[in-house]
Design an enzyme around this catalytic site. Structure first.
Site, PDB file in Angstrom:
ATOM      1  N   LYS A   7      -8.592  -2.389  -4.324  1.00  0.00           N
ATOM      2  CA  LYS A   7      -7.009  -2.406  -4.324  1.00  0.00           C
ATOM      3  C   LYS A   7      -6.473  -3.755  -3.992  1.00  0.00           C
ATOM      4  O   LYS A   7      -6.499  -4.123  -3.053  1.00  0.00           O
ATOM      5  CB  LYS A   7      -6.595  -1.215  -3.506  1.00  0.00           C
ATOM      6  N   HIS A  43      -7.529  -9.074  -8.537  1.00  0.00           N
ATOM      7  CA  HIS A  43      -6.576 -10.130  -9.282  1.00  0.00           C
ATOM      8  C   HIS A  43      -6.837 -11.301  -8.420  1.00  0.00           C
ATOM      9  O   HIS A  43      -6.146 -12.101  -8.789  1.00  0.00           O
ATOM     10  CB  HIS A  43      -5.437  -9.350  -9.455  1.00  0.00           C
ATOM     11  N   SER A  73       0.736  -1.146   0.040  1.00  0.00           N
ATOM     12  CA  SER A  73      -0.060  -0.056  -0.022  1.00  0.00           C
ATOM     13  C   SER A  73       1.009   1.242  -0.026  1.00  0.00           C
ATOM     14  O   SER A  73       0.434   2.129  -0.685  1.00  0.00           O
ATOM     15  CB  SER A  73      -0.953   0.204   1.288  1.00  0.00           C
ATOM     16  N   GLY A 129     -12.064  -4.861   1.158  1.00  0.00           N
ATOM     17  CA  GLY A 129     -11.124  -5.687   1.196  1.00  0.00           C
ATOM     18  C   GLY A 129      -9.605  -4.880   1.195  1.00  0.00           C
ATOM     19  O   GLY A 129      -8.745  -5.241   0.825  1.00  0.00           O
ATOM     20  N   ASP A 131     -18.410 -10.142   4.077  1.00  0.00           N
ATOM     21  CA  ASP A 131     -18.102 -10.840   3.094  1.00  0.00           C
ATOM     22  C   ASP A 131     -18.486  -9.987   1.871  1.00  0.00           C
ATOM     23  O   ASP A 131     -19.694 -10.126   1.544  1.00  0.00           O
ATOM     24  CB  ASP A 131     -18.919 -12.249   2.989  1.00  0.00           C
ATOM     25  N   PHE A 132     -17.355  -9.344   1.039  1.00  0.00           N
ATOM     26  CA  PHE A 132     -17.863  -8.703  -0.134  1.00  0.00           C
ATOM     27  C   PHE A 132     -18.439  -9.660  -1.260  1.00  0.00           C
ATOM     28  O   PHE A 132     -19.089  -9.114  -2.256  1.00  0.00           O
ATOM     29  CB  PHE A 132     -16.666  -7.694  -0.562  1.00  0.00           C
TER      30      PHE A 132
HETATM   31  C1  LIG Z   1      -4.682  -9.098  -1.700  1.00  0.00           C
HETATM   32  S1  LIG Z   1      -5.269  -8.395  -0.205  1.00  0.00           S
HETATM   33  C2  LIG Z   1      -5.542  -6.540  -0.458  1.00  0.00           C
HETATM   34  C3  LIG Z   1      -5.403  -5.813   0.721  1.00  0.00           C
HETATM   35  C4  LIG Z   1      -5.578  -4.312   0.473  1.00  0.00           C
HETATM   36  N1  LIG Z   1      -6.604  -3.859  -0.357  1.00  0.00           N
HETATM   37  C5  LIG Z   1      -4.245  -4.012   0.012  1.00  0.00           C
HETATM   38  O1  LIG Z   1      -4.131  -3.393  -1.231  1.00  0.00           O
HETATM   39  O2  LIG Z   1      -3.226  -3.953   0.545  1.00  0.00           O
HETATM   40  C6  LIG Z   1      -7.108  -8.820  -0.164  1.00  0.00           C
HETATM   41  C7  LIG Z   1      -8.023  -8.468   0.819  1.00  0.00           C
HETATM   42  O3  LIG Z   1      -9.171  -8.987   0.580  1.00  0.00           O
HETATM   43  C8  LIG Z   1      -9.811  -9.348   1.613  1.00  0.00           C
HETATM   44  N2  LIG Z   1     -10.791 -10.577   1.790  1.00  0.00           N
HETATM   45  C9  LIG Z   1     -10.472 -11.970   1.270  1.00  0.00           C
HETATM   46  N3  LIG Z   1     -11.834 -12.244   0.876  1.00  0.00           N
HETATM   47  C10 LIG Z   1     -12.900 -11.475   1.379  1.00  0.00           C
HETATM   48  C11 LIG Z   1     -14.159 -11.437   1.408  1.00  0.00           C
HETATM   49  N4  LIG Z   1     -14.686 -12.537   1.202  1.00  0.00           N
HETATM   50  N5  LIG Z   1     -14.797 -10.377   1.692  1.00  0.00           N
HETATM   51  C12 LIG Z   1     -14.277  -9.382   2.514  1.00  0.00           C
HETATM   52  N6  LIG Z   1     -12.645  -9.232   2.244  1.00  0.00           N
HETATM   53  C13 LIG Z   1     -11.876 -10.299   1.794  1.00  0.00           C
HETATM   54  C14 LIG Z   1      -8.670  -9.839   2.483  1.00  0.00           C
HETATM   55  O4  LIG Z   1      -8.604 -10.315   3.931  1.00  0.00           O
HETATM   56  C15 LIG Z   1      -7.349  -9.024   2.189  1.00  0.00           C
HETATM   57  O5  LIG Z   1      -7.377  -7.991   2.983  1.00  0.00           O
END
Ligand SMILES: C[S@@+](CC[C@H](N)C(=O)[O-])C[C@H]1O[C@@H](n2cnc3c(N)ncnc32)[C@H](O)[C@@H]1O
Length: 341
Positions: A246, A250, A159, A181, A231-232
């Site tokens: 962000k 991917h 970040s 997320g 949960d998104f």
């Molecule tokens: C690759 S990380 C990116 C984190 C942040 N956006 C960044 O750029 O540093 C993906 C994020 O999605 C969250 N995530 C995964 N599955 C999710 C879900 N079903 N609902 C909400 N968040 C979720 C993870 O906990 C994690 O924080």
């Protein structure tokens, strides 16, 4: 006896030698970081005997590791068996201002066996992480709190590279920004600090939100930001005019990306904006780092991949958005902006 040295290129091409070296560079750096060698050298040079005692390692083997690390500038060899820190090792000390440490530990240690099994992904299209660990990375993180923390710190470290967007992008027409997320909220905190009129929503799964709370409390941003767990794939909080995804899309296959984007569309309504921050694939400008990241996606999660601007446009349109612009904001990342129609 006269010893003649044959040029190394007669055995290996320089490129193959570089590959050979980089495998060992990554692994030896991770081992040194795991044993806190950067921290131990922070207050002055140490002998191998002192370092072996402090780390509980085999003295001669540690000496051989440090000797190798001195050739890549990770430590400086002052005497035969005495080493000092360098800017590179210093950058991987455990204090909070050096966040790439967790990335080194996550990728070069925790994911090392999945890199070794990458052939499984190429043969089957399935993530080697799941093949090695018997579960996907989200399930693994949910049942292994230490790895969950390492993963979140590693993501947070990236970040800091994205913060340029905070300084260069115009947030003046927005009131509430939701980072979906958003991990520990490093990015959202930077936005809120740079734009004092804005309010924020940080949304992630509950163990991540629980840990994020302490960072917000430390920076007195609690009053301006809601931290919500959920949960998104199911639902996204309403009330924001900009939704940020962000380094999220991917990680997901096309169907799930459309689900997440549609949930943002439903939450924000017509006119709300979506900011997707990702690396973008381009045939005309093939960047090595994007392809490396794409290999990590192939290894880590089913359906995860880097995408082109056209592919993001297709996903946005399928979820009820119009692509407004794709803005590269540093050598790695782009902002893909959509408007809900
Ligand atoms: C690759 S990380 C990116 C984190 C942040 N956006 C960044 O750029 O540093 C993906 C994020 O999605 C969250 N995530 C995964 N599955 C999710 C879900 N079903 N609902 C909400 N968040 C979720 C993870 O906990 C994690 O924080």
């Amino acid at each position: 006896m006269e010893v003649t040295q044959s040029p190394s290129s007669s055995l290996f091409s320089p490129t193959i030698l570089d590959m050979f070296r980089s495998i060992f560079a990554a692994k030896t750096v991770q081992i040194a970081v795991s044993y806190n060698i950067p921290d131990l050298l922070q207050d002055g040079p140490k002998s191998v005997a002192e370092l072996a005692k402090a780390t509980g390692t085999h003295e001669d083997s540690l000496y051989r590791l440090l000797r190798m690390l001195s050739t890549i500038g990770f430590v400086e060899r002052l005497e035969e068996k005495r080493f000092a820190e360098t800017p590179l090792s210093h950058s991987l000390c455990s204090n909070e201002s050096n966040p790439l440490r967790s990335f080194v530990l996550w990728l070069f240690d925790h994911c090392w066996s999945s890199v070794g099994a990458l052939a499984h992904s190429v043969k089957t299209g399935q993530p080697s992480f799941e093949y090695v660990h018997g579960m996907d990375i989200w399930q693994w993180n949910a049942t292994h709190p230490e790895d969950q923390a390492l993963f979140n710190q590693a993501m947070a470290s990236f970040s800091r590279f994205d913060e340029q967007i905070v300084l260069t992008h115009d947030f003046s027409s927005a009131r509430v920004v939701a980072d979906i997320g958003g991990g520990y909220g490093v990015f959202l905190r930077a936005i809120l600090k740079a734009h004092p009129m804005l309010k924020g929503i940080l949304y992630d799964i509950s163990p991540v939100i629980d840990e994020a709370k302490e960072y917000f409390a430390g920076e007195q941003l609690e009053a301006r930001c809601q931290l919500l767990a959920g949960d998104f794939l199911v639902a996204i909080p309403t009330g924001a005019d900009i939704y940020i995804l962000k380094h999220v899309l991917h990680n997901w296959n096309d169907q799930d990306c459309i689900r997440i984007l549609s949930n943002c569309r439903a939450a924000g309504g017509v006119g709300s904006r979506i900011f997707i921050v990702e690396q973008v694939l381009s045939f005309e400008k093939p960047l090595e780092d994007v392809f490396v990241s794409d290999m990590v996606m192939l290894m880590v999660l089913k359906g995860a991949r880097e995408r082109s601007a056209d592919e993001y446009k297709t996903l946005l349109e399928a979820a009820g958005f119009m692509l407004k612009q794709v803005v590269p904001f540093n050598e790695m990342y782009s902002l893909i902006e959509g408007i809900a129609i």
